[in-house]
Design an enzyme around this catalytic site. Structure first.
Site, PDB file in Angstrom:
ATOM      1  N   THR A  18      44.775 109.779  46.372  1.00  0.00           N
ATOM      2  CA  THR A  18      44.190 110.889  45.603  1.00  0.00           C
ATOM      3  C   THR A  18      44.111 110.545  44.114  1.00  0.00           C
ATOM      4  O   THR A  18      43.747 111.388  43.303  1.00  0.00           O
ATOM      5  CB  THR A  18      45.052 112.161  45.758  1.00  0.00           C
ATOM      6  OG1 THR A  18      46.390 111.843  45.321  1.00  0.00           O
ATOM      7  CG2 THR A  18      45.089 112.644  47.189  1.00  0.00           C
ATOM      8  N   GLY A  19      44.482 109.319  43.754  1.00  0.00           N
ATOM      9  CA  GLY A  19      44.566 108.950  42.335  1.00  0.00           C
ATOM     10  C   GLY A  19      43.237 108.500  41.749  1.00  0.00           C
ATOM     11  O   GLY A  19      42.204 108.441  42.435  1.00  0.00           O
ATOM     12  N   LEU A  36      42.254 105.510  40.616  1.00  0.00           N
ATOM     13  CA  LEU A  36      41.684 104.259  41.138  1.00  0.00           C
ATOM     14  C   LEU A  36      40.970 104.496  42.471  1.00  0.00           C
ATOM     15  O   LEU A  36      39.857 104.012  42.695  1.00  0.00           O
ATOM     16  CB  LEU A  36      42.805 103.226  41.320  1.00  0.00           C
ATOM     17  CG  LEU A  36      42.357 101.854  41.799  1.00  0.00           C
ATOM     18  CD1 LEU A  36      41.612 101.108  40.703  1.00  0.00           C
ATOM     19  CD2 LEU A  36      43.548 101.025  42.264  1.00  0.00           C
ATOM     20  N   HIS A  94      40.874  92.223  39.627  1.00  0.00           N
ATOM     21  CA  HIS A  94      39.505  92.559  40.067  1.00  0.00           C
ATOM     22  C   HIS A  94      38.435  91.801  39.283  1.00  0.00           C
ATOM     23  O   HIS A  94      37.286  91.744  39.696  1.00  0.00           O
ATOM     24  CB  HIS A  94      39.266  94.076  40.047  1.00  0.00           C
ATOM     25  CG  HIS A  94      39.207  94.654  38.684  1.00  0.00           C
ATOM     26  ND1 HIS A  94      40.299  95.178  38.056  1.00  0.00           N
ATOM     27  CD2 HIS A  94      38.188  94.788  37.812  1.00  0.00           C
ATOM     28  CE1 HIS A  94      39.960  95.618  36.863  1.00  0.00           C
ATOM     29  NE2 HIS A  94      38.684  95.386  36.687  1.00  0.00           N
ATOM     30  N   ASP A 131      47.885  94.525  30.019  1.00  0.00           N
ATOM     31  CA  ASP A 131      46.750  95.140  30.709  1.00  0.00           C
ATOM     32  C   ASP A 131      45.602  94.145  30.895  1.00  0.00           C
ATOM     33  O   ASP A 131      44.939  94.141  31.929  1.00  0.00           O
ATOM     34  CB  ASP A 131      46.265  96.351  29.903  1.00  0.00           C
ATOM     35  CG  ASP A 131      45.256  97.184  30.672  1.00  0.00           C
ATOM     36  OD1 ASP A 131      45.486  97.426  31.868  1.00  0.00           O
ATOM     37  OD2 ASP A 131      44.240  97.595  30.085  1.00  0.00           O
ATOM     38  N   HIS A 158      43.331  89.274  33.362  1.00  0.00           N
ATOM     39  CA  HIS A 158      41.892  88.974  33.279  1.00  0.00           C
ATOM     40  C   HIS A 158      41.549  87.818  32.321  1.00  0.00           C
ATOM     41  O   HIS A 158      40.778  86.928  32.652  1.00  0.00           O
ATOM     42  CB  HIS A 158      41.115  90.207  32.839  1.00  0.00           C
ATOM     43  CG  HIS A 158      41.408  91.433  33.649  1.00  0.00           C
ATOM     44  ND1 HIS A 158      41.647  91.385  35.003  1.00  0.00           N
ATOM     45  CD2 HIS A 158      41.495  92.736  33.299  1.00  0.00           C
ATOM     46  CE1 HIS A 158      41.864  92.614  35.452  1.00  0.00           C
ATOM     47  NE2 HIS A 158      41.785  93.446  34.430  1.00  0.00           N
ATOM     48  N   LYS A 182      31.076  97.110  23.634  1.00  0.00           N
ATOM     49  CA  LYS A 182      31.732  96.997  24.929  1.00  0.00           C
ATOM     50  C   LYS A 182      31.111  95.800  25.652  1.00  0.00           C
ATOM     51  O   LYS A 182      29.930  95.837  26.008  1.00  0.00           O
ATOM     52  CB  LYS A 182      31.468  98.289  25.712  1.00  0.00           C
ATOM     53  CG  LYS A 182      32.109  98.327  27.068  1.00  0.00           C
ATOM     54  CD  LYS A 182      31.808  99.652  27.731  1.00  0.00           C
ATOM     55  CE  LYS A 182      32.355  99.588  29.142  1.00  0.00           C
ATOM     56  NZ  LYS A 182      32.857 100.775  29.660  1.00  0.00           N
TER      57      LYS A 182
HETATM   58  N1  LIG Z   1      42.871 103.659  37.442  1.00  0.00           N
HETATM   59  C1  LIG Z   1      42.380 102.473  37.262  1.00  0.00           C
HETATM   60  O1  LIG Z   1      41.224 102.272  36.881  1.00  0.00           O
HETATM   61  C2  LIG Z   1      43.244 101.265  37.547  1.00  0.00           C
HETATM   62  C3  LIG Z   1      42.710  99.983  37.293  1.00  0.00           C
HETATM   63  C4  LIG Z   1      43.475  98.863  37.598  1.00  0.00           C
HETATM   64  C5  LIG Z   1      44.743  99.030  38.116  1.00  0.00           C
HETATM   65  N2  LIG Z   1      45.253 100.279  38.332  1.00  0.00           N
HETATM   66  C6  LIG Z   1      46.588 100.397  38.926  1.00  0.00           C
HETATM   67  O2  LIG Z   1      46.467 101.171  40.118  1.00  0.00           O
HETATM   68  C7  LIG Z   1      47.618 101.960  40.335  1.00  0.00           C
HETATM   69  C8  LIG Z   1      47.211 103.420  40.463  1.00  0.00           C
HETATM   70  O3  LIG Z   1      46.621 103.856  39.258  1.00  0.00           O
HETATM   71  P1  LIG Z   1      45.893 105.271  39.139  1.00  0.00           P
HETATM   72  O4  LIG Z   1      45.290 105.301  37.795  1.00  0.00           O
HETATM   73  O5  LIG Z   1      45.014 105.518  40.306  1.00  0.00           O
HETATM   74  O6  LIG Z   1      47.148 106.285  39.189  1.00  0.00           O
HETATM   75  P2  LIG Z   1      47.127 107.872  39.370  1.00  0.00           P
HETATM   76  O7  LIG Z   1      45.798 108.452  39.084  1.00  0.00           O
HETATM   77  O8  LIG Z   1      48.300 108.378  38.613  1.00  0.00           O
HETATM   78  O9  LIG Z   1      47.385 108.080  40.940  1.00  0.00           O
HETATM   79  C9  LIG Z   1      48.645 107.948  41.527  1.00  0.00           C
HETATM   80  C10 LIG Z   1      48.550 108.230  43.003  1.00  0.00           C
HETATM   81  O10 LIG Z   1      49.824 108.012  43.614  1.00  0.00           O
HETATM   82  C11 LIG Z   1      50.193 109.142  44.405  1.00  0.00           C
HETATM   83  N3  LIG Z   1      51.655 109.205  44.397  1.00  0.00           N
HETATM   84  C12 LIG Z   1      52.477 109.245  43.321  1.00  0.00           C
HETATM   85  N4  LIG Z   1      53.768 109.255  43.710  1.00  0.00           N
HETATM   86  C13 LIG Z   1      53.753 109.192  45.058  1.00  0.00           C
HETATM   87  C14 LIG Z   1      54.772 109.155  46.045  1.00  0.00           C
HETATM   88  N5  LIG Z   1      56.062 109.160  45.714  1.00  0.00           N
HETATM   89  N6  LIG Z   1      54.422 109.102  47.342  1.00  0.00           N
HETATM   90  C15 LIG Z   1      53.099 109.078  47.695  1.00  0.00           C
HETATM   91  N7  LIG Z   1      52.102 109.110  46.810  1.00  0.00           N
HETATM   92  C16 LIG Z   1      52.420 109.171  45.505  1.00  0.00           C
HETATM   93  C17 LIG Z   1      49.500 110.303  43.709  1.00  0.00           C
HETATM   94  O11 LIG Z   1      49.294 111.386  44.581  1.00  0.00           O
HETATM   95  P3  LIG Z   1      50.087 112.791  44.419  1.00  0.00           P
HETATM   96  O12 LIG Z   1      49.985 113.170  42.992  1.00  0.00           O
HETATM   97  O13 LIG Z   1      49.423 113.705  45.381  1.00  0.00           O
HETATM   98  O14 LIG Z   1      51.473 112.452  44.819  1.00  0.00           O
HETATM   99  C18 LIG Z   1      48.166 109.657  43.371  1.00  0.00           C
HETATM  100  O15 LIG Z   1      47.348 109.622  44.527  1.00  0.00           O
HETATM  101  C19 LIG Z   1      48.552 101.672  39.163  1.00  0.00           C
HETATM  102  O16 LIG Z   1      49.452 100.669  39.549  1.00  0.00           O
HETATM  103  C20 LIG Z   1      47.613 101.142  38.089  1.00  0.00           C
HETATM  104  O17 LIG Z   1      48.277 100.260  37.225  1.00  0.00           O
HETATM  105  C21 LIG Z   1      44.533 101.400  38.061  1.00  0.00           C
END
Ligand SMILES: NC(=O)c1ccc[n+]([C@@H]2O[C@H](COP(=O)([O-])OP(=O)(O)OC[C@H]3O[C@@H](n4cnc5c(N)ncnc54)[C@H](OP(=O)(O)O)[C@@H]3O)[C@@H](O)[C@H]2O)c1
Length: 486
Positions: free
Chosen positions: A14-15, A17, A182, A239, A244, A339
């Site tokens: 649900t996050g 990414l 990526h 980061d 990268h 950018k």
């Molecule tokens: N966003 C990007 O563009 C991006 C790019 C490169 C790398 N990343 C990496 O990808 C990862 C995720 O990033 P994000 O930005 O998507 O984070 P985010 O938006 O904060 O999403 C976190 C997700 O984890 C779930 N979650 C948290 N605690 C949990 C638990 N204890 N059990 C089960 N589910 C849990 C949350 O759902 P609930 O709130 O419902 O628990 C939510 O679905 C990170 O490691 C980040 O460094 C992200």
């Protein structure tokens, strides 16, 4: 050969990414007919929601972020393969219902027995989840494969990365661990090796004899948005640089691999990464610039006196016979004027040459004639070669001209998003576009050494205006060397 299907479990379904990158990538693959028919998806989060609510939320994000147009009919067939399961995955007691749910899903989609676990949540959850998967016999089975995809950054520093790797290695074989960078899925990064090794005109020049210096830039005009909690902990070094930028450097500068297979390419990248170090400082002038944009400390979820860098520029050396004495300037930052991501190779100038008008007997010495090869990674992929010509009708004027290859214009196809390729790679069991543990370890050794150098210089920051080209000290670093950022 058809791609083997699997049940993909997105921890963090649900996050941000999952919504912005993963769901659109899966949708695009489905539209293009490249998603195996026995594919299914289970999104995991703590919040309670039904399958249909989850599908609706993903549909909204896909229509917003996917590069393809919305096709309701196609979505309806894909949606049937998508499920949601709620649970706090830190706790072992939540794994039995979870296991039942994903197994049911796999059987429903054809029962291939293949499972792909995608870690799209905060890094501190990787270890408990991997350990719980093992505890509940979900990391090996009588049939099919179990693979894990780990988002970057892999660890926070060398010691945490080693710890995470030890945990994962105790649970999965190395061949089933896919460490994501990526950028390796970006078209132009894959193209670097082809441009270098499939063109005899470039490789003979690709060394200290002909190349003056190399610049690698990943510049962003956006700030940190809502990601303050994440970004303030990592900064530009962790980061962007550790992953990268170093991967781009490795591909650009590595020795030719004997074969284009994953192990050989990764071995050559590793050798290169092991040879990289910060350029020694001369006359106490720094070859390492840490910057922060004005107003960063007032951003949401950022510490009031944050010491996190939003910009870095540095001068690196590659200690091998190909690159001895050739500087590699790298920069990345947020809230900059533009950018873009690109690699610029500046070739050495020809010996001084006198251009002029023989009739008038006036000759001008020109020692500034350069050739540039620019590999444009984004936004518009392409290759530009700059060379010098005589200006038509002017006898004495020499001007730069460009040969500009625009990849999307030439092929008129949508470049696949990096995540589309990476997901297919994992289903195919192809590690080429993923970082090996050894590469990551080597990158952290270098990154940690740069942080310690920064601390030695008292951790000073140069503040820069949002929308500028970055700190002035970064421009000065090149001006001192008689160069400038392209
Ligand atoms: N966003 C990007 O563009 C991006 C790019 C490169 C790398 N990343 C990496 O990808 C990862 C995720 O990033 P994000 O930005 O998507 O984070 P985010 O938006 O904060 O999403 C976190 C997700 O984890 C779930 N979650 C948290 N605690 C949990 C638990 N204890 N059990 C089960 N589910 C849990 C949350 O759902 P609930 O709130 O419902 O628990 C939510 O679905 C990170 O490691 C980040 O460094 C992200």
């Amino acid at each position: 050969m058809s791609v083997p299907g699997c049940t993909m479990v997105i921890f963090g379904g649900t996050g941000d990414l999952a919504h912005r990158k993963l769901a659109p990538a899966i949708y695009n693959l489905h539209l293009e007919g490249r998603l195996p028919s026995d594919f299914s998806l289970v999104g995991i989060g703590r919040k309670q929601k039904s399958d249909s609510q989850y599908r609706q939320e993903l549909a909204a994000s896909i229509s917003k972020y996917s590069s393809s147009t919305w096709d309701e009919k196609q979505w309806q067939t894909l949606a049937l393969k998508i499920h949601y399961h709620a649970g706090d995955m830190r706790y072992a007691e939540n794994y039995l219902p979870f296991k039942n749910a994903v197994e049911a899903c796999n059987i429903e989609s054809g029962g291939n027995g293949n499972y792909l676990y995608y870690m799209a949540l905060a890094p501190h959850l990787f270890t408990p989840i991997a350990e719980n998967l093992k505890l509940h016999n979900m990391t090996a089975g009588e049939s099919g494969w179990r693979r894990i995809m780990i988002e970057k950054p892999f660890g926070y520093d060398l010691s945490s990365a080693r710890k995470l790797n030890n945990t994962l290695s105790a649970v999965f074989d190395e061949e089933n661990i896919y460490r994501i960078d990526h950028y390796l899925g970006k078209e132009m990064l894959q193209n670097i090796l082809v441009i270098r090794f499939a063109n005899t005109i470039f490789e003979p020049l690709w060394n200290k004899r002909f190349i003056d210096h190399v610049q690698i830039s990943a510049r962003e005009s956006d700030g940190i948005g809502d990601r303050g909690r994440y970004y303030d902990r990592v900064g530009a070094m962790r980061d962007m640089f550790q992953s990268h930028l170093l991967q781009m450097l490795a591909l650009m500068a590595m020795e030719p691999p004997l074969k284009a297979d994953p192990d050989t390419i990764r071995t050559e990248k590793l050798k290169l990464l092991n040879a990289v170090h910060l350029w020694p400082e001369e006359e106490s002038k720094s070859n390492l610039i840490f910057g922060q944009y004005y107003g960063y400390m007032q951003e949401k979820d950022v510490a009031a006196y944050s010491q996190t860098e939003t910009y870095i520029a540095l001068k690196l050396a590659v200690n091998n016979s190909r690159w001895q004495g050739v500087p590699f300037y790298l920069q990345t930052g947020k809230k900059l004027e533009d950018k873009l991501v690109k690699i610029v190779i500046q070739f050495k100038s020809p010996p001084s040459f006198y251009f002029g008008d023989p009739l008038e007997g006036v000759y001008k010495e020109r020692s500034d004639l350069i050739n540039l090869l620019t590999l444009k990674v984004q936004p518009r992929e392409g290759v530009v070669f700059q060379f010098n010509i005589k200006k038509p009708a002017a006898i004495e004027e020499v001007v730069p001209a460009e040969m500009d290859f625009c990849q999307p214009c030439a092929f008129m196809i949508n470049t696949p998003e990096a995540y589309e390729l990476l997901l297919l790679d994992v289903m195919n069991g192809d590690q080429t576009r993923f970082s090996s543990w050894n590469e990551i370890e080597s990158s952290w050794i270098l990154t940690d050494s740069i942080y310690s150098q920064h601390r030695k210089s008292l951790g000073n920051f140069d503040i820069y205006e949002a929308g500028s080209m970055g700190p002035e000290s970064a421009a000065d670093m090149l001006i001192r060397d008689g160069r400038h950022w392209w």
